[in-house]
Design a protein around this motif. Structure first.
Motif, PDB file in Angstrom:
ATOM      1  N   VAL A 137       0.829  -1.214   0.000  1.00 28.30           N
ATOM      2  CA  VAL A 137       0.000   0.000   0.000  1.00 28.30           C
ATOM      3  C   VAL A 137       0.858   1.257   0.000  1.00 28.30           C
ATOM      4  CG1 VAL A 137      -1.625   1.366   1.382  1.00 28.30           C
ATOM      5  CG2 VAL A 137      -2.012  -1.086   1.067  1.00 28.30           C
ATOM      6  N   VAL A 138       1.871   1.278   0.854  1.00 28.57           N
ATOM      7  CA  VAL A 138       2.721   2.472   0.959  1.00 28.57           C
ATOM      8  C   VAL A 138       3.466   2.737  -0.347  1.00 28.57           C
ATOM      9  CG1 VAL A 138       4.773   3.443   2.082  1.00 28.57           C
ATOM     10  CG2 VAL A 138       3.000   2.348   3.465  1.00 28.57           C
ATOM     11  N   LEU A 139       4.064   1.696  -0.923  1.00 35.27           N
ATOM     12  CA  LEU A 139       4.855   1.903  -2.128  1.00 35.27           C
ATOM     13  C   LEU A 139       3.968   2.125  -3.358  1.00 35.27           C
ATOM     14  CD1 LEU A 139       7.779  -0.584  -1.490  1.00 35.27           C
ATOM     15  CD2 LEU A 139       7.714   1.892  -1.176  1.00 35.27           C
ATOM     16  N   THR A 140       2.742   1.612  -3.317  1.00 34.12           N
ATOM     17  CA  THR A 140       1.790   1.951  -4.380  1.00 34.12           C
ATOM     18  C   THR A 140       1.447   3.429  -4.310  1.00 34.12           C
ATOM     19  OG1 THR A 140       0.832  -0.272  -4.388  1.00 34.12           O
ATOM     20  CG2 THR A 140      -0.489   1.487  -5.351  1.00 34.12           C
ATOM     21  N   ALA A 141       1.239   3.937  -3.106  1.00 36.55           N
ATOM     22  CA  ALA A 141       0.952   5.360  -2.926  1.00 36.55           C
ATOM     23  C   ALA A 141       2.102   6.218  -3.441  1.00 36.55           C
ATOM     24  CB  ALA A 141       0.681   5.656  -1.450  1.00 36.55           C
ATOM     25  N   ARG A 309       5.100   1.233 -16.150  1.00 34.89           N
ATOM     26  CA  ARG A 309       5.551   1.924 -17.366  1.00 34.89           C
ATOM     27  C   ARG A 309       5.542   0.996 -18.562  1.00 34.89           C
ATOM     28  NH1 ARG A 309       4.801   5.022 -13.109  1.00 34.89           N
ATOM     29  NH2 ARG A 309       5.578   7.153 -13.435  1.00 34.89           N
ATOM     30  N   MET A 310       5.866  -0.264 -18.354  1.00 29.81           N
ATOM     31  CA  MET A 310       5.815  -1.199 -19.474  1.00 29.81           C
ATOM     32  C   MET A 310       4.376  -1.424 -19.913  1.00 29.81           C
ATOM     33  SD  MET A 310       7.545  -2.854 -21.668  1.00 29.81           S
ATOM     34  CE  MET A 310       9.199  -2.851 -20.974  1.00 29.81           C
ATOM     35  N   ALA A 311       3.459  -1.551 -18.964  1.00 29.86           N
ATOM     36  CA  ALA A 311       2.046  -1.716 -19.307  1.00 29.86           C
ATOM     37  C   ALA A 311       1.534  -0.487 -20.063  1.00 29.86           C
ATOM     38  CB  ALA A 311       1.216  -1.939 -18.037  1.00 29.86           C
ATOM     39  N   ARG A 322      -6.350  -0.213 -24.120  1.00 32.90           N
ATOM     40  CA  ARG A 322      -6.053   1.220 -24.172  1.00 32.90           C
ATOM     41  C   ARG A 322      -6.222   1.918 -22.832  1.00 32.90           C
ATOM     42  NH1 ARG A 322      -3.154   4.019 -27.520  1.00 32.90           N
ATOM     43  NH2 ARG A 322      -4.416   5.844 -27.000  1.00 32.90           N
ATOM     44  N   TRP A 323      -7.098   1.378 -21.962  1.00 35.73           N
ATOM     45  CA  TRP A 323      -7.325   2.057 -20.693  1.00 35.73           C
ATOM     46  C   TRP A 323      -6.090   2.044 -19.801  1.00 35.73           C
ATOM     47  CZ3 TRP A 323      -6.788  -1.849 -17.147  1.00 35.73           C
ATOM     48  CH2 TRP A 323      -7.162  -3.138 -17.542  1.00 35.73           C
ATOM     49  N   PRO A 333       0.825   7.050 -14.945  1.00 39.17           N
ATOM     50  CA  PRO A 333      -0.126   6.086 -15.508  1.00 39.17           C
ATOM     51  C   PRO A 333      -0.834   5.320 -14.388  1.00 39.17           C
ATOM     52  CG  PRO A 333       2.089   5.226 -15.695  1.00 39.17           C
ATOM     53  CD  PRO A 333       2.223   6.615 -15.139  1.00 39.17           C
ATOM     54  N   VAL A 334      -1.817   5.958 -13.782  1.00 41.02           N
ATOM     55  CA  VAL A 334      -2.464   5.450 -12.572  1.00 41.02           C
ATOM     56  C   VAL A 334      -3.063   4.066 -12.780  1.00 41.02           C
ATOM     57  CG1 VAL A 334      -4.342   5.825 -10.937  1.00 41.02           C
ATOM     58  CG2 VAL A 334      -2.924   7.753 -11.660  1.00 41.02           C
ATOM     59  N   VAL A 335      -3.802   3.889 -13.865  1.00 41.95           N
ATOM     60  CA  VAL A 335      -4.460   2.604 -14.100  1.00 41.95           C
ATOM     61  C   VAL A 335      -3.420   1.494 -14.271  1.00 41.95           C
ATOM     62  CG1 VAL A 335      -6.047   1.337 -15.585  1.00 41.95           C
ATOM     63  CG2 VAL A 335      -6.435   3.761 -15.140  1.00 41.95           C
ATOM     64  N   ALA A 336      -2.333   1.805 -14.956  1.00 43.53           N
ATOM     65  CA  ALA A 336      -1.271   0.809 -15.148  1.00 43.53           C
ATOM     66  C   ALA A 336      -0.618   0.448 -13.819  1.00 43.53           C
ATOM     67  CB  ALA A 336      -0.227   1.346 -16.119  1.00 43.53           C
TER      68      ALA A 336
END
Length: 478
Positions: A137-141, A309-311, A322-323, A333-336
């Motif tokens: 969670v922390v590193l995702t944030a 970044r690769m996604a 595309r999303w 790239p939040v969704v990625a």
């Protein structure tokens, strides 16, 4: 004004600083594999493992030079995936990209659980599942806020690891030179006679396959280069300053361990702690455990960044939904990011629910991925450099000794693959990885054929452009 990479209509940010990229390149190669896993190589080859590390270190220098040349000329968040596509077509590029993405999301889970498990040895009251969740969670944030925050976290993570290595080398050489009061120097007796290469050439070859993976992760620099304000200058600095430091730190640390800890010793299970214990330093095991936790969290942070970044790049090129290419106001790239971490979380949950039944299988399948990524990088650089030279393209960074040094890297990789296929333990891993590559390649080929039936922007000729191109004017099947 903050510059931006030319990867889309809503490009990524370019807030990474040269010092962050340099430390990222240095820190990415200094992970738990060195702090904890280096003993396995010594056990296999004895002090002669230094030869294995020199060969593997030479390989990673060549790979970084190749990636640096391509990244300086054409910074792109897809890095080696994009370069492979330009050299050998979109299917090859997408296959490499998806292979690397799968590896990273699996490793994210392994690193979260590994860090939590190590910390539980010091604080047993803390549940492993809770710590793993907190780490993710922390590193995702951190990854969701901005690339600047990611870079700063990686900078300090890397600085901690570098400081630990420097401190270890100072203590180790003080021990070897007999400068520690009340502690007798072990000298260099482990290097004498038959004890230097306990299992001969076969031991050195076996260790080469083991230690090659210790350098995994250095390719992240080519991905991150796309989000620096001055990619060409930043990559040049990172490549030229990181390479010799990696060898100094790795070879220096392994030399100290091999000199102090004899083959067959239980201390090889935690070699850094064994050396510090021999130097009479209390709390060595705890200190090294905490450094290893930091190394794992650093890798988790970097791998989540690299996977996202690769996604994003795959989506930009039409090789993923595309999303996944949607970008926030902070140019992230939040969704990625969320999609990448979601796979890691699912793997963590499954591993906790079914211990030793999920993660070991997945890690075995993706275990040799880095070797294939390095191979693709060298093959892409070989083709693109020949094309650039033929067309007279001016490159901001040129790999020296081309094409001989690129060929040398491919020969070393061929030797590592050969050793891996000969070994009874490593052969299943390689076969599993090649099986995964075949599945991904077929899926990418089918996707490419499907897109050929639908009108799209650009054409396959874009994949044949020179190495140095303006990605805003022409891009491969975005």
């Amino acid at each position: 004004m903050e510059q931006q990479t030319k990867t889309s209509a809503r490009p990524l940010g370019a807030a990474l600083k040269p010092r962050q990229l340099t430390m990222m390149g240095l820190g990415s190669a200094i992970g738990a594999g060195l702090f904890i896993g280096s003993g396995a190589g010594i056990q296999a080859a004895g002090p002669a493992v230094l030869i294995s590390y020199l060969v593997a270190g030479t390989l990673i220098i060549l790979v970084m030079w190749a990636l640096g040349e391509m990244a300086a000329a054409n910074p792109d968040s897809g890095a080696f995936s994009v370069y492979t596509a330009k050299a050998y077509g979109p299917v090859a590029g997408a296959t490499v990209g998806w292979l690397w993405w799968i590896q990273l999301v699996v490793v994210i889970a392994a690193e979260a659980l590994g860090a939590a498990g190590l910390l539980a040895t010091i604080f047993p009251a803390l549940p492993v599942w809770l710590m793993a969740l907190v780490f993710i969670v922390v590193l995702t944030a951190v990854n969701l806020t901005s690339v600047k925050n990611f870079g700063e976290f990686e900078f300090w993570f890397a600085l901690l690891k570098v400081a630990a290595i420097v401190g270890f080398l100072l203590v180790g050489f003080a021990l070897l030179f007999g400068l520690i009061p009340g502690v007798q120097s072990p000298g260099l007796s482990n290097f004498m006679g038959e004890g230097f290469a306990v299992n001969g050439f076969s031991g050195i070859a076996t260790a080469l396959f083991v230690v090659a993976f210790a350098f995994g992760g250095t390719e992240i620099v080519s991905v991150a280069a796309a989000e620096t304000s001055e990619p060409a200058r930043s990559v040049k600095k990172a490549v030229r300053t990181v390479l010799w430091r990696i060898l100094v730190f790795y070879i220096g640390a392994i030399f100290v361990i091999a000199a102090v800890v004899p083959v067959g010793s239980e201390g090889l299970k935690s070699p850094f702690a064994a050396v510090l214990d021999a130097a009479g330093m209390p709390g060595a095991a705890t200190a090294i455990t905490l450094v290893a936790v930091a190394a794992l969290l650093s890798a988790l942070n970097a791998n989540l960044y690299g996977a996202s970044r690769m996604a994003f790049s795959l989506a930009e090129r039409g090789e993923a939904p595309r999303w996944l290419a949607s970008v926030s106001k902070a140019r992230v790239p939040v969704v990625a990011v969320l999609a990448s971490v979601a796979f890691g979380v699912v793997t963590v949950v499954l591993e906790l629910a079914f211990p030793e039944m999920v993660l070991p299988v997945l890690l075995n399948i993706v275990g040799s991925t880095c070797l294939l990524v390095w191979t693709s990088a060298l093959l892409a650089q070989l083709a693109l450099r020949l094309r650039a030279d033929r067309e007279g393209t001016d490159l901001p960074l040129r790999m020296p000794g081309f094409p001989w040094l690129t060929s040398l890297g491919l020969v070393i990789l061929a030797a590592i693959f050969t050793v891996g296929f000969i070994g009874e333990d490593s052969r299943p891993q390689l076969l599993s990885t090649f099986g995964l590559v075949a599945v991904i390649a077929v899926a990418c080929w089918m996707n490419d054929k499907k897109r050929d039936t639908v009108p799209s922007i650009g054409s396959s000729d874009a994949d044949k452009q020179p190495l140095l191109v303006d990605e805003s004017a022409a891009s491969s099947r975005r």
